[in-house]
Scaffold this active site. Sequence first.
Site, PDB file in Angstrom:
ATOM      1  N   ARG A  91       0.840  -1.198   0.000  1.00  0.00           N
ATOM      2  CA  ARG A  91       0.000   0.000   0.000  1.00  0.00           C
ATOM      3  C   ARG A  91       0.875   1.248   0.000  1.00  0.00           C
ATOM      4  O   ARG A  91       1.763   1.395   0.838  1.00  0.00           O
ATOM      5  CB  ARG A  91      -0.892   0.007   1.241  1.00  0.00           C
ATOM      6  CG  ARG A  91      -1.644   1.303   1.502  1.00  0.00           C
ATOM      7  CD  ARG A  91      -2.872   1.399   0.625  1.00  0.00           C
ATOM      8  NE  ARG A  91      -3.629   2.604   0.911  1.00  0.00           N
ATOM      9  CZ  ARG A  91      -4.680   2.666   1.716  1.00  0.00           C
ATOM     10  NH1 ARG A  91      -5.095   1.588   2.337  1.00  0.00           N
ATOM     11  NH2 ARG A  91      -5.327   3.794   1.898  1.00  0.00           N
ATOM     12  N   ARG A 101      -5.639   1.161  -4.753  1.00  0.00           N
ATOM     13  CA  ARG A 101      -4.771   0.622  -3.728  1.00  0.00           C
ATOM     14  C   ARG A 101      -4.744  -0.887  -3.767  1.00  0.00           C
ATOM     15  O   ARG A 101      -5.726  -1.535  -4.094  1.00  0.00           O
ATOM     16  CB  ARG A 101      -5.150   1.120  -2.337  1.00  0.00           C
ATOM     17  CG  ARG A 101      -6.465   0.646  -1.773  1.00  0.00           C
ATOM     18  CD  ARG A 101      -7.658   1.450  -2.255  1.00  0.00           C
ATOM     19  NE  ARG A 101      -7.631   2.841  -1.829  1.00  0.00           N
ATOM     20  CZ  ARG A 101      -8.090   3.241  -0.649  1.00  0.00           C
ATOM     21  NH1 ARG A 101      -8.610   2.395   0.186  1.00  0.00           N
ATOM     22  NH2 ARG A 101      -8.050   4.494  -0.329  1.00  0.00           N
ATOM     23  N   ASP A 104      -6.743  -2.093   1.324  1.00  0.00           N
ATOM     24  CA  ASP A 104      -7.267  -1.163   2.322  1.00  0.00           C
ATOM     25  C   ASP A 104      -7.939  -1.989   3.411  1.00  0.00           C
ATOM     26  O   ASP A 104      -8.793  -2.819   3.117  1.00  0.00           O
ATOM     27  CB  ASP A 104      -8.295  -0.229   1.659  1.00  0.00           C
ATOM     28  CG  ASP A 104      -8.840   0.810   2.613  1.00  0.00           C
ATOM     29  OD1 ASP A 104      -8.056   1.378   3.397  1.00  0.00           O
ATOM     30  OD2 ASP A 104     -10.061   1.076   2.550  1.00  0.00           O
ATOM     31  N   ASP A 106     -10.043  -1.400   6.795  1.00  0.00           N
ATOM     32  CA  ASP A 106     -10.714  -0.438   7.665  1.00  0.00           C
ATOM     33  C   ASP A 106     -11.251  -1.145   8.902  1.00  0.00           C
ATOM     34  O   ASP A 106     -11.822  -2.239   8.802  1.00  0.00           O
ATOM     35  CB  ASP A 106     -11.883   0.237   6.931  1.00  0.00           C
ATOM     36  CG  ASP A 106     -11.423   1.223   5.872  1.00  0.00           C
ATOM     37  OD1 ASP A 106     -10.276   1.690   5.940  1.00  0.00           O
ATOM     38  OD2 ASP A 106     -12.231   1.526   4.974  1.00  0.00           O
TER      39      ASP A 106
HETATM   40  P1  ATP Z   1     -12.274   5.848   4.028  1.00  0.00           P
HETATM   41  O1  ATP Z   1     -11.820   5.948   5.465  1.00  0.00           O
HETATM   42  O2  ATP Z   1     -13.283   6.867   3.626  1.00  0.00           O
HETATM   43  O3  ATP Z   1     -12.686   4.450   3.659  1.00  0.00           O
HETATM   44  P2  ATP Z   1      -9.639   5.401   3.033  1.00  0.00           P
HETATM   45  O4  ATP Z   1      -9.819   4.023   3.582  1.00  0.00           O
HETATM   46  O5  ATP Z   1      -9.194   5.530   1.619  1.00  0.00           O
HETATM   47  O6  ATP Z   1     -11.000   6.214   3.174  1.00  0.00           O
HETATM   48  P3  ATP Z   1      -7.151   5.804   4.249  1.00  0.00           P
HETATM   49  O7  ATP Z   1      -6.245   6.625   3.407  1.00  0.00           O
HETATM   50  O8  ATP Z   1      -6.988   4.293   4.199  1.00  0.00           O
HETATM   51  O9  ATP Z   1      -8.653   6.201   3.932  1.00  0.00           O
HETATM   52  O10 ATP Z   1      -7.022   6.179   5.783  1.00  0.00           O
HETATM   53  C1  ATP Z   1      -6.803   7.488   6.213  1.00  0.00           C
HETATM   54  C2  ATP Z   1      -6.721   7.489   7.737  1.00  0.00           C
HETATM   55  O11 ATP Z   1      -7.986   7.192   8.316  1.00  0.00           O
HETATM   56  C3  ATP Z   1      -5.836   6.420   8.346  1.00  0.00           C
HETATM   57  O12 ATP Z   1      -4.501   6.814   8.398  1.00  0.00           O
HETATM   58  C4  ATP Z   1      -6.427   6.223   9.755  1.00  0.00           C
HETATM   59  O13 ATP Z   1      -5.645   6.821  10.767  1.00  0.00           O
HETATM   60  C5  ATP Z   1      -7.748   6.957   9.678  1.00  0.00           C
HETATM   61  N1  ATP Z   1      -8.895   6.232  10.216  1.00  0.00           N
HETATM   62  C6  ATP Z   1      -9.846   6.809  11.008  1.00  0.00           C
HETATM   63  N2  ATP Z   1     -10.777   5.943  11.370  1.00  0.00           N
HETATM   64  C7  ATP Z   1     -10.431   4.738  10.824  1.00  0.00           C
HETATM   65  C8  ATP Z   1     -11.026   3.451  10.857  1.00  0.00           C
HETATM   66  N3  ATP Z   1     -12.167   3.209  11.533  1.00  0.00           N
HETATM   67  N4  ATP Z   1     -10.395   2.437  10.183  1.00  0.00           N
HETATM   68  C9  ATP Z   1      -9.247   2.689   9.498  1.00  0.00           C
HETATM   69  N5  ATP Z   1      -8.634   3.906   9.434  1.00  0.00           N
HETATM   70  C10 ATP Z   1      -9.218   4.925  10.087  1.00  0.00           C
HETATM   71 CA    CA Z   2     -11.609   2.576   3.211  1.00  0.00          CA
HETATM   72 CA    CA Z   3      -8.549   2.843   5.113  1.00  0.00          CA
END
Ligand code: ATP
Ligand code: CA
Ligand code: CA
Length: 168
Positions: A91, A101, A104, A106
């Site tokens: 990533r 990506r 991912d 979450d």
């Molecule tokens: P989205 O969060 O809308 O799905 P994304 O997954 O593309 O977008 P990332 O770039 O993967 O976003 O993550 C950005 C930041 O979000 C991470 O560095 C993390 O600190 C933060 N974050 C906040 N809440 C969460 C969560 N519940 N799970 C994962 N990351 C989180």
């Molecule tokens: Ca996401």
């Molecule tokens: Ca994420």
Amino acid sequence: MQSEDGALPVRSFIGLGSNLDRPAHQVRTALTALEGLPGCRLLRQSRLYRTPPLGPPGQSDYVNAVALLETWLAPLELLDRLQEIEWRQGRIRNGGHWGPRTLDLDLLLYGEQRLADPRLCLPHPQLRYRAFVLVPLADIAEGDLPIPGAGRLDELLRGCDPAGIEAL
Ligand code: ATP
Ligand code: CA
Ligand code: CA
């Protein structure tokens, strides 16, 4: 099972997604990594789904899934472990949101905990709106699963649009 200090585990749902470099393979590799995480047990995994991309135009389809872990890790420790798995699978965080990506991960739910830390919001703020998360979640959770601040899983499912989402 209990940890050495007697703490009880928490059930945590993890959303997996990939749209680069053999997405289904990336998601399966990540599920294996989740299975091996210290302080966690992989209890269930959804089917894999092909889903239309969100965000910048021109991206290829995603593969999404959801896993249920039983975990003895604190929420931020679990996030650290998830981000290590993302890094290991190539990533690249380039600042762009919702771009393509390899992986991912979450943290969707950590029990019924609500949290607004700069690094971690719980439940995941977009969970309630995203069919590509709610549909796989419904594979492995009961309809009455509480989504703190947003209602129950079955109510959210009724309000989302599953167009274009298909099980692999
Ligand atoms: P989205 O969060 O809308 O799905 P994304 O997954 O593309 O977008 P990332 O770039 O993967 O976003 O993550 C950005 C930041 O979000 C991470 O560095 C993390 O600190 C933060 N974050 C906040 N809440 C969460 C969560 N519940 N799970 C994962 N990351 C989180
Ligand atoms: Ca996401
Ligand atoms: Ca994420």
